[in-house]
Design an enzyme around this catalytic site. Sequence first.
Site, short mmCIF file in Angstrom:
data_model
loop_
_atom_site.label_atom_id
_atom_site.label_comp_id
_atom_site.label_asym_id
_atom_site.label_seq_id
_atom_site.Cartn_x
_atom_site.Cartn_y
_atom_site.Cartn_z
N ASN A 138 -3.08 -5.98 18.99
CA ASN A 138 -1.71 -6.49 19.03
C ASN A 138 -0.80 -5.48 18.32
OD1 ASN A 138 0.70 -7.87 18.55
ND2 ASN A 138 -0.18 -9.14 16.92
N ARG A 189 0.81 -1.23 0.00
CA ARG A 189 0.00 0.00 0.00
C ARG A 189 0.84 1.28 0.00
NH1 ARG A 189 -3.67 -1.57 4.95
NH2 ARG A 189 -1.99 -3.08 5.20
N GLY A 248 4.21 -15.17 5.64
CA GLY A 248 3.58 -14.81 6.92
C GLY A 248 4.59 -14.51 8.01
N GLY A 262 -4.71 -6.99 14.53
CA GLY A 262 -5.04 -8.19 15.27
C GLY A 262 -5.62 -7.81 16.63
N GLN A 293 14.14 -14.08 3.71
CA GLN A 293 12.87 -14.82 3.57
C GLN A 293 12.44 -14.58 2.12
OE1 GLN A 293 9.39 -13.07 5.31
NE2 GLN A 293 8.38 -15.04 5.68
N GLU A 323 -6.73 -12.09 13.80
CA GLU A 323 -6.59 -11.05 12.79
C GLU A 323 -7.97 -10.51 12.42
OE1 GLU A 323 -3.51 -9.80 11.71
OE2 GLU A 323 -3.21 -10.98 13.51
N ALA A 376 30.83 43.13 -2.97
CA ALA A 376 29.61 42.53 -3.51
C ALA A 376 29.84 41.93 -4.90
CB ALA A 376 28.52 43.59 -3.60
N ASN A 419 37.08 41.74 4.09
CA ASN A 419 35.77 42.03 3.51
C ASN A 419 35.82 41.73 2.02
OD1 ASN A 419 33.06 43.58 4.13
ND2 ASN A 419 33.77 44.28 2.13
N LYS A 477 9.22 -0.70 2.17
CA LYS A 477 8.53 0.10 3.19
C LYS A 477 9.43 0.48 4.37
CE LYS A 477 5.23 -1.72 5.97
NZ LYS A 477 3.85 -2.16 6.27
#
Length: 511
Positions: free
Chosen positions: A176, A19, A84, A146, A79, A161, A386, A383, A26
């Site tokens: 949770n 999302r 899950g 959850g 993983q 859930e 400019a 100095n 994320k």
Amino acid sequence: MSQPHLRTVVVLAAGEGKRMKSALPKVLHPLLGRTLVGHVLTAAAPLAANRTVVVVGHGADQVRAHLAEITPDATPVLQAEQLGTGHAVRIALDAVPDVTGTVVVLNGDVPLLRPETVTALVEAHEGAGSAATVLAAEVPDPAGLGRIVRDADGRLEQIVEQRDATEAQRAIREINAGIYAFDAVRLRDALGKLSTDNDQGEEYLTDVFGLLVSAGEPVGVHVAADHSETLGCNDRVELAALRRLMRDRVNEAWMRTGVSLLDPETTWIDVTVALDRDAVVDQNTQLRGGTVIGTGALVGPDVTLVDTVVGAGATVIRSHAVGAEVGPNASVGPYAYLRPAARLAEKAKVGTFVEVKNSEIGAGSKVPHLTYVGDATIGEQSNIGAASVFVNYDGVNKHRTVIGSHARTGADNMFVAPVEVGDGAYTAAGSVIIENVPPGAMGVARARQRNIEGWVVKRRAGTAAAEAAERARRGGEGASNPGLTASEGEAIHGDTEAVGPASGAGDTATD
Ligand code: UD1
Ligand code: MG
């Protein structure tokens, strides 16, 4: 207690965060100075874990590279498929097969979590000798989370859930947080028994609780006092809300230590920034990264500082700085841009529409207007006129300019590096300085002026200019500068504040 607890931290950071709709994983999204996962790792740091395992998956290379930067001691574990949260923890524990003691699991997308809260959860868990303890909170809107399901005696029965919950369970507002402490051995055993019999067909870490309860194991619920700590981040709207909460928390903490924030709503301070007492931050200001603000300094309005050190009593107004150092009582802006390694010593000044990069500006020296200073060393009390440019780049290499102390350089100078202007030297307005100017000398490098008398009257006859010239010649009433001589005219064209010394250079050149 004879032995310190063995603790293993597992951070779950393999999810894509669909999302978020982002090319960036994320957990790598930034939130006031740290990534989401960086905040979670910081919250877990006081646990002094023996091992930290971070489960990576989506954008694994990017996440690994980030971890190597912020927590080189953490072990990333891949993983490959996100099956899950239970599956993720199982894979994490496979990487540390001999581990016993406490396993603390944290979702990687809960960045407002406070270290004190994680510590309290783990101490409650270890103190009670529980098999598992979950961090819970009462929230106004539990949608998507959850739910903590308790029995008639208030003991945890299971975690359900939202998508698997009954109507009655959905009414529960105790949720949770996705932060847990487990006994390693009993966790490993329960993970082996997880099913995928749920709406998402995933292995839910949360099902471990129901399994342990059924087996008669003691489980606990630790309720967070401040529910905002448990807010997760699933899309960019939530991320923005978390950012506002974090901003308020950070700002309140600084105000309580004696820093004045004139408009906290528009003041965004990274968690990595430090401010001294009596610093004043005016509205619409962002302080980022390793920025440090000294006591009594005034920063803002409309200032962005990244990795910039501002000394005591200094002033920075409507400016942007990255990797710069502003000395004590120095002054910057309005409208200055300080780039990496711009270093202003005590009481130095960088004024309006001035850009400085990789340069030292000595104590009390001033670069007041419309100037680029790149790869330069400027001594003390000098100095710079400019509209000057330190011409540092020959198209291939960068070169340095050195300006001594008590120097006065004219307006509209080009310093073509490598070049040096000595102590106490002056340069004439409009000079292109390509050769060194010795100490005390006046450097002049410009064409002499030639006036073609009567040119306008002759060549632009009939114009307003020609008419004005005629009137001036006649010394008439309408003349704006009757009796002006050429040399006085030259003096007036100089900016007497910035380049007064150079205005007499026409005379010097004839010496
Ligand atoms: C999870 C909890 C929910 C809790 C909520 C709090 C489960 C089943 N549910 O739901 O009870 O209220 O967090 O925010 O745990 N992840 C992996 N590998 C995976 C799946 C997830 O590493 O295979 C990581 C994600 O990157 C994320 C964390 O685990 O950092 C949580 O996953 P997410 O999908 O956000 O779970 P929620 O649906 O929020
Ligand atoms: Mg989540």
